[in-house]
Design a protein around this motif. Structure first.
Motif, PDB file in Angstrom:
ATOM      1  N   GLU A 140      -2.203  51.908  74.264  1.00  0.00           N
ATOM      2  CA  GLU A 140      -3.044  53.085  74.011  1.00  0.00           C
ATOM      3  C   GLU A 140      -4.477  52.942  74.544  1.00  0.00           C
ATOM      4  O   GLU A 140      -4.992  53.883  75.164  1.00  0.00           O
ATOM      5  CB  GLU A 140      -3.061  53.414  72.513  1.00  0.00           C
ATOM      6  CG  GLU A 140      -1.902  54.269  72.057  1.00  0.00           C
ATOM      7  CD  GLU A 140      -0.662  53.444  71.744  1.00  0.00           C
ATOM      8  OE1 GLU A 140       0.299  53.982  71.204  1.00  0.00           O
ATOM      9  OE2 GLU A 140      -0.666  52.241  72.056  1.00  0.00           O
ATOM     10  N   ARG A 200      -1.882  53.704  65.948  1.00  0.00           N
ATOM     11  CA  ARG A 200      -2.240  55.062  65.556  1.00  0.00           C
ATOM     12  C   ARG A 200      -2.104  55.282  64.056  1.00  0.00           C
ATOM     13  O   ARG A 200      -1.198  54.756  63.423  1.00  0.00           O
ATOM     14  CB  ARG A 200      -1.322  56.085  66.245  1.00  0.00           C
ATOM     15  CG  ARG A 200      -1.223  55.946  67.733  1.00  0.00           C
ATOM     16  CD  ARG A 200      -0.279  56.996  68.299  1.00  0.00           C
ATOM     17  NE  ARG A 200      -0.043  56.749  69.724  1.00  0.00           N
ATOM     18  CZ  ARG A 200       0.394  57.644  70.556  1.00  0.00           C
ATOM     19  NH1 ARG A 200       0.661  58.865  70.144  1.00  0.00           N
ATOM     20  NH2 ARG A 200       0.595  57.351  71.828  1.00  0.00           N
ATOM     21  N   VAL A 208      -5.744  57.792  67.276  1.00  0.00           N
ATOM     22  CA  VAL A 208      -5.499  56.531  67.973  1.00  0.00           C
ATOM     23  C   VAL A 208      -6.697  55.599  67.759  1.00  0.00           C
ATOM     24  O   VAL A 208      -7.812  55.907  68.190  1.00  0.00           O
ATOM     25  CB  VAL A 208      -5.252  56.765  69.474  1.00  0.00           C
ATOM     26  CG1 VAL A 208      -4.912  55.454  70.170  1.00  0.00           C
ATOM     27  CG2 VAL A 208      -4.131  57.779  69.677  1.00  0.00           C
ATOM     28  N   GLN A 229      -2.322  62.661  65.106  1.00  0.00           N
ATOM     29  CA  GLN A 229      -2.368  61.225  65.391  1.00  0.00           C
ATOM     30  C   GLN A 229      -3.773  60.809  65.829  1.00  0.00           C
ATOM     31  O   GLN A 229      -4.299  61.322  66.819  1.00  0.00           O
ATOM     32  CB  GLN A 229      -1.360  60.864  66.479  1.00  0.00           C
ATOM     33  CG  GLN A 229       0.065  61.262  66.131  1.00  0.00           C
ATOM     34  CD  GLN A 229       1.028  61.059  67.279  1.00  0.00           C
ATOM     35  OE1 GLN A 229       0.680  60.491  68.305  1.00  0.00           O
ATOM     36  NE2 GLN A 229       2.253  61.531  67.119  1.00  0.00           N
TER      37      GLN A 229
END
Length: 663
Positions: free
Chosen positions: A370, A29, A64, A62
């Motif tokens: 993620e 991230r 990703v 954030q």
């Protein structure tokens, strides 16, 4: 999409360079601290190719990205001044954090401090774990010089952790990095550590000093550098400009080192030990229940970004006790979501989802969850629940088995050695736990099912309301517009016609693989060649428009009238010269003619400054073409034909017949 193009879109999507206070990254991230989150366009970023999802958590914005986040982070440094430590906003970062409330501010601080260290911490942890295994099996005893040298390589990060944390904390709070490192170094200095256990005790001007070991500690140096950063700002305001550059560091050292040894050090150590003891007590009361809770909930903590609150506890336990019994249960959660993504891959009939879940499974096996969570299991809901159930079972097994972590690192296949300690006790439970997590989650994801993005019809045609979900050839995402059954196939979009680009420099052609920069050498930014220049001039490779003119003047990009995008990057790491030895003759948006002078640079001065001058010439939209072919070897003059783009030829059905056409 090239990393630089993605970087530009991210900078624009977060509200522009001036809206960014600070930026760090972890394994997957980009973690922005923004002045005004309302200026960020979250919806636009989530639709951008190359971005998995966008989260706002712990006071951070954030983005990703996945495995290539370091390259995108570096590209943001190339296209903007966000990573420039002298940036005005960087020094106000502590104010931004202070403006946040409660737990969000704490998480923001912890993640910003620890995120930059995760990669090297994982690498050192793996090496340390492998050495423990080698010693346990008698392959390489601890007394062997080879073991000692390798263990030094692995253990130095953890021993000198206060110095590394001094750097990241100073960056976070706008303090002087070198003063912060000096404060940390004083805590580890042999003559100071020798005072620990001194006969008659230790005092500083009559004030008792409780001496203890600070190697591998976390909280004391963080507290010290936060206070030091605020003191520096005060001293810089009240001390005259002519002497503050050396008086401020002198006063900071004279105040902070004793203050840390007297107050922050003991307080930080006692607090860290207290938190660790409380969590260890929970595992001692019922390791099965505690393991199940952590195994089930770890990925939920990750989603909200609050898992950072436990990271210092893991590190503190390893530093103080030599092991940590809390972290292993988190491994169950990682392998559970991996198994859930694998179950989706087996179940889905959607080719795009099958490919996505397969790649996400692979990355999750190595600790990067993620893509699996945000790209596969969470959007489909039931597979994510399957992962929670599998994680609970695996975490219970690991907790009950008494597995310990002996070094730091994100749980994954490569980091399993960090859980192997003396005699291997608890390691079998870890293996059983992660296998159970993976298997149960995969089976449940398959059995519980999910709403497959593609509903199969009679086997020959898609159902009437099937949505187009694949990306077109330009890399842009489809709109998901319904296509009636029997409708003609979509035409494949071709990025541009075949074209020949002229050499923008005179010099010697060099393969990209020989460029001392991984992003260029691996063709991550596109195909092309490099040129070792014999003359400090860059000219236009064709008629077109300047799309990028970097502020540091070291690079530029031109797009031709038919769509070919050429990046010329003079030298390697020359962004650090901050525009010295470069003279730009263009600005963004200028129309240019082939051969027109765009940039001049002083070859000898750049080399004297220690930077290679080999210059990549890249077609950044390589994926819009069938191929990019070099036309020159050896010596080349500016204006010679250098690169040829090979266009994709369409068929009536929208596919390609595999043939090439060139200019």
């Amino acid at each position: 999409m090239s990393n630089e193009k993605l970087a530009r879109e991210i900078v624009q999507g977060v509200g522009g360079e001036n809206n960014v206070v600070s930026l760090v990254h972890c394994a997957t991230r980009l973690r922005f601290t923004l002045k005004d989150t309302a200026k960020a366009d979250k919806a636009l970023l989530e639709k951008t190719d190359g971005i998995i999802t966008v989260k706002e958590s712990g006071g951070q914005f954030q983005v990703v990205i996945g495995n290539k986040v370091p390259e995108v982070y570096a590209a943001i440094g190339e296209v903007s001044g966000i990573l420039n430590e002298s940036k005005d906003g960087a020094n106000s970062n502590d104010k931004t954090s202070a403006g946040k409330k409660g737990f969000g501010a704490v998480i923001d601080v912890i993640s910003s401090i620890f995120a930059p260290l995760l990669g090297v911490m994982a690498g050192a942890g793996i090496l340390k774990g492998l050495l423990l295994i080698a010693d346990n099996f008698g392959w390489l005893p601890k007394t062997d010089p080879t073991y000692i040298i390798l263990f030094g390589a692995a253990d130095s990060l953890f021993y000198f952790l206060p110095i590394l944390l001094a750097v990241t904390t100073a960056r976070k709070f706008g303090g002087n990095i070198f003063t912060a490192m000096t404060v940390a170094g004083a805590l580890l200095l042999p003559s100071v550590t020798a005072l620990n256990g001194a006969e008659g005790g230790v005092n500083f001007f009559g004030i008792p000093v409780v001496m203890m070991s600070y190697s591998s500690t976390v909280i004391p140096i963080i507290l010290a550098v936060i206070v030091m950063s605020k003191l520096e700002k005060f001293f810089n305001r009240v001390i005259h400009e002519s002497v503050k550059n050396f008086l401020t560091p002198m006063i900071s050292l004279a105040v902070m080192v004793p203050l840390t040894l007297i107050a922050f050090g003991p307080f930080g150590v006692y607090v860290g030990n207290g938190i660790a003891d409380a969590l260890l007590a929970a595992f001692s009361f019922s390791p099965l229940i505690a393991g199940a809770i952590l195994g089930a909930g770890w990925q939920l903590l990750v989603i909200f970004g609050v898992h950072w609150g436990l990271v210092p506890v893991f590190i503190n336990n390893i530093a103080v006790y030599g092991r940590d019994g809390i972290k292993p249960a988190a491994a169950a959660s990682v392998f559970a979501q991996t198994g859930a993504a694998f179950g989706v891959m087996l179940k889905t009939k959607n080719k795009k989802l099958k490919t996505l879940s397969a790649s996400a499974t692979l990355s999750a096996l190595f600790g990067i969850t993620e893509p699996a969570v945000y790209g596969v299991t969470l959007p489909l809901k039931r597979p994510f629940i399957a992962g929670i159930i599998g994680g609970a079972v695996g975490g219970a097994i690991i907790g009950q088995g008494g597995t310990q972590a002996f070094a730091s690192g994100a749980p994954g296949l490569l980091t399993l050695p960090i859980f192997y300690g003396p005699g291997g006790q608890g390691f079998p439970a870890l293996i059983i736990g992660v296998v159970a997590s993976f298997s149960i989650s995969a089976i449940l994801a398959y059995v519980l099912g999910f709403k497959d993005p593609v509903e199969e019809g009679d086997g020959s045609k898609a159902a009437a309301d099937k949505s187009v979900s694949s990306s077109d050839a330009t890399g842009s995402k489809s709109t998901g517009t319904p296509v009636p059954a029997g409708a003609p196939a979509l035409q494949k979009t071709v990025g541009g016609a075949a074209e020949t680009a002229l050499s923008p420099l005179s010099g010697t052609v060099v393969p990209l693989a020989d460029v001392p920069d991984p992003a260029f050498a691996a063709e991550a930014m596109g195909k092309g060649v490099a040129i070792e220049p014999s003359e400090g001039r860059v000219v236009a490779p064709f008629d077109g428009t300047v799309t990028v003119a970097f502020k540091k003047k070291h690079a530029l990009a031109v797009v031709s009238d038919s769509g070919a995008e050429i990046l010329v990057h003079v030298g390697v790491d020359t962004v650090k010269l901050d525009g010295q030895h470069f003279t730009s003759h263009i600005k963004e948006g200028d129309r240019v003619k082939a051969g027109q002078l765009l940039l001049e640079f002083d070859i000898e001065q750049i080399r004297a400054a220690g930077y290679p001058t080999v210059t990549p010439v890249i077609v950044t939209n390589t994926f819009d073409y069938e191929d990019v072919l070099p036309l020159q070897q050896g010596k080349v003059q500016a204006g010679d034909e250098l690169l040829e783009t090979v266009a994709v030829r369409q068929t009536d059905g929208g596919g390609t017949d595999g043939s090439k056409q060139s200019a």
